[in-house]
Motif scaffolding. Structure first.
Motif, PDB file in Angstrom:
ATOM      1  N   HIS A 110      43.696  49.608  53.043  1.00  0.00           N
ATOM      2  CA  HIS A 110      44.939  49.842  52.308  1.00  0.00           C
ATOM      3  C   HIS A 110      44.705  49.822  50.802  1.00  0.00           C
ATOM      4  O   HIS A 110      43.730  49.246  50.318  1.00  0.00           O
ATOM      5  N   VAL A 111      45.639  50.439  50.100  1.00  0.00           N
ATOM      6  CA  VAL A 111      45.694  50.369  48.644  1.00  0.00           C
ATOM      7  C   VAL A 111      46.807  49.395  48.276  1.00  0.00           C
ATOM      8  O   VAL A 111      47.931  49.501  48.782  1.00  0.00           O
ATOM      9  N   TYR A 112      46.494  48.438  47.403  1.00  0.00           N
ATOM     10  CA  TYR A 112      47.456  47.413  47.001  1.00  0.00           C
ATOM     11  C   TYR A 112      47.700  47.486  45.496  1.00  0.00           C
ATOM     12  O   TYR A 112      46.882  48.008  44.737  1.00  0.00           O
ATOM     13  N   LYS A 113      48.831  46.901  45.118  1.00  0.00           N
ATOM     14  CA  LYS A 113      49.192  46.796  43.703  1.00  0.00           C
ATOM     15  C   LYS A 113      49.460  45.334  43.382  1.00  0.00           C
ATOM     16  O   LYS A 113      50.097  44.620  44.166  1.00  0.00           O
ATOM     17  N   TYR A 114      48.935  44.883  42.242  1.00  0.00           N
ATOM     18  CA  TYR A 114      49.200  43.511  41.807  1.00  0.00           C
ATOM     19  C   TYR A 114      50.667  43.371  41.410  1.00  0.00           C
ATOM     20  O   TYR A 114      51.239  44.234  40.739  1.00  0.00           O
ATOM     21  N   THR A 115      51.292  42.272  41.836  1.00  0.00           N
ATOM     22  CA  THR A 115      52.679  41.978  41.470  1.00  0.00           C
ATOM     23  C   THR A 115      52.757  40.551  40.951  1.00  0.00           C
ATOM     24  O   THR A 115      51.783  39.793  41.003  1.00  0.00           O
ATOM     25  N   ASP A 116      53.927  40.172  40.477  1.00  0.00           N
ATOM     26  CA  ASP A 116      54.126  38.808  39.977  1.00  0.00           C
ATOM     27  C   ASP A 116      53.975  37.775  41.097  1.00  0.00           C
ATOM     28  O   ASP A 116      53.600  36.631  40.843  1.00  0.00           O
ATOM     29  N   ASN A 117      54.252  38.201  42.326  1.00  0.00           N
ATOM     30  CA  ASN A 117      54.167  37.278  43.460  1.00  0.00           C
ATOM     31  C   ASN A 117      52.866  37.405  44.245  1.00  0.00           C
ATOM     32  O   ASN A 117      52.707  36.787  45.289  1.00  0.00           O
ATOM     33  N   GLU A 135      40.489  54.822  35.298  1.00  0.00           N
ATOM     34  CA  GLU A 135      40.324  53.688  34.395  1.00  0.00           C
ATOM     35  C   GLU A 135      41.643  52.975  34.131  1.00  0.00           C
ATOM     36  O   GLU A 135      41.685  51.757  34.000  1.00  0.00           O
ATOM     37  N   SER A 136      42.743  53.716  34.059  1.00  0.00           N
ATOM     38  CA  SER A 136      44.040  53.094  33.806  1.00  0.00           C
ATOM     39  C   SER A 136      44.604  52.395  35.040  1.00  0.00           C
ATOM     40  O   SER A 136      45.537  51.596  34.936  1.00  0.00           O
ATOM     41  N   GLU A 137      44.038  52.682  36.215  1.00  0.00           N
ATOM     42  CA  GLU A 137      44.546  52.096  37.458  1.00  0.00           C
ATOM     43  C   GLU A 137      43.796  50.837  37.874  1.00  0.00           C
ATOM     44  O   GLU A 137      44.297  50.064  38.685  1.00  0.00           O
ATOM     45  N   LYS A 138      42.589  50.637  37.359  1.00  0.00           N
ATOM     46  CA  LYS A 138      41.730  49.581  37.880  1.00  0.00           C
ATOM     47  C   LYS A 138      42.269  48.178  37.639  1.00  0.00           C
ATOM     48  O   LYS A 138      41.920  47.251  38.357  1.00  0.00           O
ATOM     49  N   GLY A 139      43.101  47.988  36.633  1.00  0.00           N
ATOM     50  CA  GLY A 139      43.690  46.674  36.422  1.00  0.00           C
ATOM     51  C   GLY A 139      45.000  46.474  37.151  1.00  0.00           C
ATOM     52  O   GLY A 139      45.548  45.372  37.169  1.00  0.00           O
ATOM     53  N   GLU A 140      45.490  47.549  37.783  1.00  0.00           N
ATOM     54  CA  GLU A 140      46.801  47.497  38.436  1.00  0.00           C
ATOM     55  C   GLU A 140      46.701  47.611  39.956  1.00  0.00           C
ATOM     56  O   GLU A 140      47.472  46.983  40.686  1.00  0.00           O
TER      57      GLU A 140
END
Length: 417
Positions: A64-71, A332-337
């Motif tokens: 899966h592809v995930y995204k970092y969130t506050d939780n 490059e703009s996605e790697k931190g997110e």
């Protein structure tokens, strides 16, 4: 300019394991006399079994592809990479077949390559495997990594020209195995070719033994002089050779048969074959019970061996895959997110009774909700209005400092009277 561009000189080219046959760790002839390469090694049942176990294990895991969130994190099904990695990387392959193929390439050749197809915006829209034996890793005149693909057939539909095709590093997904320079992996088959060569030699010996009939080769002794020994030998072979095992031999004119070969048990043939099974399984770090050898397995330890397989065999490969996918496919703009991750929870689960007991403890102590548990069991979520996401604790628990609070309140009531 990259911060690493000045660290490499033109002489620091990747050490490609298929360039020269002069090194002992490449494909080729072994001390046993057998030639070991990608084709002959896969014809050995234990090599094939180990490659299949690991390839199918990686291919079956949810990706899966995930995204970092506050939780924490959340799954991003709308990301363009999600469908490619989870379902179909190209119109000709499913995700399972694609990952199984690439994992097989790593286990045989030490490297896996896939061409990355992008649209005009730079988004990844397709992934196509490249045969590792046709890819060479090199550097261009500016010391940038390039991949030279030798195309002399119609295997890849995205390329129309024949010959050596130079692909940029950003257009290739490269997952290397263990190597000496960190850029090119070396083939496990080539590194362990002598061990595999012994196994192939044992198989050939066993095949020849059964092909020669019921008894080992020997000498036909005649008390006189035989005018045509070739005719006698051929007649014996026709009567008691391959396909005629266990027939009763009839000897005439005082002839006597004397076997001269070493019996199988004296040559320790079966013991050698059994040891080579363990040797090849050791090469790939695959538990013996997973390739059909249950001699050392019991009901009590086989589950523990399966968990160790996930932790100590699969996990290093999973990290290698995840980091390679992250490096090659995310912008490059996605790697931190965003990040890409395999889900191994299903492989780490114990039996039903153990899981239920663990869930009960987690639920009663408030660190898992009903929906957390249902997600792990691949069940539908309970709506919020029905309490699916509530975190509950046993009502009998209280803080230590509040343990005697009721006595203090009784004293206050007495004083008030």
């Amino acid at each position: 300019m990259s911060i690493f561009s000045g660290l490499f000189k033109s002489r620091d080219k990747p050490k490609d394991s298929y360039d020269s046959p002069s090194y002992s760790y490449f494909f080729g002839r072994t001390h046993s006399g057998k030639r070991v390469n990608d084709r002959t090694a896969l014809q050995h049942i234990i090599v094939y079994a180990c490659v299949r176990v690991l390839s199918e294990a990686i291919a079956q895991l949810p990706l899966h592809v995930y995204k970092y969130t506050d939780n924490g994190k959340e799954r991003v099904t709308k990301h363009p990479l999600y469908f490619l990695l989870h379902d179909q990387p190209n119109p000709e392959m499913t995700s399972f077949i694609f990952r199984e193929t690439l994992m097989g390439h790593i286990l045989i050749y030490g490297n896996a390559f896939a061409q990355i197809i992008r649209n005009g915006r730079g988004d990844v829209i397709g992934l196509y495997p490249l045969p590792p034996d046709k890819v060479k890793v090199d550097r261009d005149d500016k010391n940038r990594l390039v991949y030279i693909y030798s195309r002399y057939d119609e295997a890849n539909p995205n390329m129309k020209v024949q010959g050596d095709i130079v692909l940029r590093a950003e257009d290739v997904l490269h997952i290397p195995g263990l190597g000496f320079d960190g850029l090119v992996g070396y083939s496990p088959i080539a590194l362990a070719k002598n061990a595999i060569g012994i196994s192939l030699a044992c198989e050939e010996y066993g095949s020849a033994f059964f092909a020669n009939g019921a008894s080992p080769s020997g000498v036909l002794e005649h008390p006189g002089v035989i005018k045509d020994p070739e005719r006698v030998r051929n007649a014996w072979q026709r009567a008691y050779g391959s396909g005629n095992a266990h027939k009763t031999a009839i000897l005439e004119e005082g002839m006597k048969y004397t076997p001269i070969s070493i019996p199988n048990n004296e040559a320790q043939f079966l013991e050698t074959r059994k040891f080579q099974i363990e040797e090849i399984a050791r090469l790939y770090r695959v538990p013996l019970h997973m390739i059909g050898d249950l001699e050392h397995s019991t009901f009590s330890n086989i589950e523990q061996q399966s968990l160790e397989f996930v932790k100590y065999t699969l996990d290093p490969w999973i990290v290698r895959w995840e980091q390679s996918l992250h490096k090659a496919l995310l912008g490059e703009s996605e790697k931190g997110e965003y990040f890409i991750k395999f889900n191994v929870e299903g492989l780490l689960r114990g039996d039903y009774a153990s899981r239920m007991q663990g869930y009960s403890t987690a639920r009663q102590n408030g660190w898992m909700s009903a929906n957390d548990i249902r997600e792990l069991e691949d069940m539908n979520m309970i709506p919020d209005e029905l309490g699916g996401n509530l975190y509950l604790v046993n009502g009998s628990f209280t803080k230590l400092q509040d343990a005697g609070a009721f006595t203090k309140s009784d004293k206050k009531e007495d004083n008030s009277k």
